[in-house]
Design a protein around this motif. Structure first.
Motif, PDB file in Angstrom:
ATOM      1  N   GLN A 174       0.824  -1.202   0.000  1.00  0.00           N
ATOM      2  CA  GLN A 174       0.000   0.000   0.000  1.00  0.00           C
ATOM      3  C   GLN A 174       0.861   1.257   0.000  1.00  0.00           C
ATOM      4  N   ALA A 175       1.948   1.230   0.766  1.00  0.00           N
ATOM      5  CA  ALA A 175       2.831   2.392   0.831  1.00  0.00           C
ATOM      6  C   ALA A 175       3.422   2.704  -0.541  1.00  0.00           C
ATOM      7  N   GLU A 176       3.919   1.667  -1.228  1.00  0.00           N
ATOM      8  CA  GLU A 176       4.500   1.889  -2.548  1.00  0.00           C
ATOM      9  C   GLU A 176       3.459   2.409  -3.527  1.00  0.00           C
ATOM     10  N   ALA A 177       2.259   1.828  -3.489  1.00  0.00           N
ATOM     11  CA  ALA A 177       1.212   2.246  -4.423  1.00  0.00           C
ATOM     12  C   ALA A 177       0.814   3.695  -4.191  1.00  0.00           C
ATOM     13  N   VAL A 178       0.659   4.080  -2.929  1.00  0.00           N
ATOM     14  CA  VAL A 178       0.268   5.460  -2.612  1.00  0.00           C
ATOM     15  C   VAL A 178       1.358   6.434  -3.039  1.00  0.00           C
ATOM     16  N   VAL A 179       2.617   6.115  -2.724  1.00  0.00           N
ATOM     17  CA  VAL A 179       3.705   7.036  -3.064  1.00  0.00           C
ATOM     18  C   VAL A 179       3.849   7.181  -4.578  1.00  0.00           C
TER      19      VAL A 179
ATOM     20  N   ALA B 133       2.049   0.298 -12.079  1.00  0.00           N
ATOM     21  CA  ALA B 133       2.041  -1.161 -12.176  1.00  0.00           C
ATOM     22  C   ALA B 133       3.299  -1.668 -12.873  1.00  0.00           C
ATOM     23  N   GLU B 134       3.768  -0.941 -13.884  1.00  0.00           N
ATOM     24  CA  GLU B 134       4.997  -1.332 -14.580  1.00  0.00           C
ATOM     25  C   GLU B 134       6.206  -1.257 -13.649  1.00  0.00           C
ATOM     26  N   VAL B 135       6.216  -0.247 -12.787  1.00  0.00           N
ATOM     27  CA  VAL B 135       7.312  -0.123 -11.825  1.00  0.00           C
ATOM     28  C   VAL B 135       7.319  -1.302 -10.865  1.00  0.00           C
ATOM     29  N   LEU B 136       6.131  -1.695 -10.406  1.00  0.00           N
ATOM     30  CA  LEU B 136       6.016  -2.726  -9.375  1.00  0.00           C
ATOM     31  C   LEU B 136       5.922  -4.138  -9.937  1.00  0.00           C
ATOM     32  N   GLY B 137       5.744  -4.263 -11.253  1.00  0.00           N
ATOM     33  CA  GLY B 137       5.598  -5.584 -11.843  1.00  0.00           C
ATOM     34  C   GLY B 137       4.280  -6.231 -11.473  1.00  0.00           C
ATOM     35  N   LYS B 138       3.229  -5.416 -11.379  1.00  0.00           N
ATOM     36  CA  LYS B 138       1.906  -5.910 -11.008  1.00  0.00           C
ATOM     37  C   LYS B 138       0.876  -5.458 -12.038  1.00  0.00           C
TER      38      LYS B 138
ATOM     39  N   ALA C 248      -3.576   1.197  -3.617  1.00  0.00           N
ATOM     40  CA  ALA C 248      -3.638   2.636  -3.352  1.00  0.00           C
ATOM     41  C   ALA C 248      -4.935   2.990  -2.654  1.00  0.00           C
ATOM     42  N   HIS C 249      -6.032   2.401  -3.096  1.00  0.00           N
ATOM     43  CA  HIS C 249      -7.341   2.624  -2.479  1.00  0.00           C
ATOM     44  C   HIS C 249      -7.302   2.251  -0.993  1.00  0.00           C
ATOM     45  N   ARG C 250      -6.782   1.062  -0.710  1.00  0.00           N
ATOM     46  CA  ARG C 250      -6.715   0.604   0.679  1.00  0.00           C
ATOM     47  C   ARG C 250      -5.777   1.468   1.504  1.00  0.00           C
TER      48      ARG C 250
END
Length: 219
Positions: free
Chosen positions: A137-142, A155-160, A169-171
């Motif tokens: 969640q932290a990575e998605a929000v940042v 998503a490309e950065v995180l491989g997801k 990010a929502h959570r």
């Protein structure tokens, strides 16, 4: 934001042609938020060194980059993430972020509005609040709110998958709202000081509120 992106795109292209002044513009524009992202992965003591290593690679490979400002931010974030993960592997450590609710025991209770969580993201308290979130969640929000990437680029950065990033990010944003609701107000959270890069390093409260609200609506 469109004007800022146009300026960054132009600076990146000039830097690719060897313009050192343009590269300095790129660095000043992107570095504070990139450093903020690296801080979600490694300790504060190591974040500056890891981000510096990322910039060495960015400077070396920028001539091979292709795309606009948004793609450049994503490309830079991927490089920074890889450098951070390499750093952690050499030390046998896990990413730094991932606190739990026990961190909130010292905070007073009482707030009545979730909007304070979104407003607080535009202040120097940004990373202190985000550090209480689980790692994903932290990575998605940042990446989405601080770095300014869309769900696909994040998503490309995180491989997801983009949907997984939107959900994280929502959570995360909902959790930040809960944290501030339980803590009393944004003012009750200890201020770690001015964000790296100065008071303008992160988006304004109004701008972040709009971005964060849009993120929630996309899920």
């Amino acid at each position: 934001m469109q004007g800022d992106d146009a300026e960054l795109t132009a600076a990146v292209r000039a830097a690719q042609g060897g313009d050192e002044g343009a590269f300095r513009v790129v660095y000043r524009t992107v570095h504070p938020r990139l450093l903020g992202y690296v801080r979600t992965l490694v300790s504060d003591a190591d974040a500056e060194d890891v981000t510096s290593e990322a910039w060495l690679q960015i400077a070396r490979d920028i001539s091979r980059f292709s795309g606009d400002a948004d793609r450049f931010r994503g490309w830079a974030a991927r490089i920074a993430r890889n450098r951070a993960l390499d750093h952690l592997r050499t030390r046998g450590r896990r990413p730094a972020v991932g606190g739990d609710e026990s961190d909130l025991a010292v905070l007073p209770a009482g707030a009545d509005t979730a909007d304070e969580a979104l407003e607080a993201l535009g202040t120097g308290r940004t990373m202190a609040l985000i550090s209480l979130l689980p790692q994903d969640q932290a990575e998605a929000v940042v990446l989405r709110v601080v770095v300014g990437l869309d769900a696909k680029s994040a998503a490309e950065v995180l491989g997801k998958r983009a949907g997984a990033v939107r959900t994280a990010a929502h959570r995360g944003l909902r959790k930040l709202a809960q944290i501030l609701e339980e803590s009393g107000s944004a003012e009750s959270v200890a201020d770690p000081g001015e964000p790296p890069g100065g008071p303008d390093a992160f988006p304004t409260a109004r701008g972040v509120t709009h971005k964060a609200t849009r993120t929630l609506r996309e899920t």
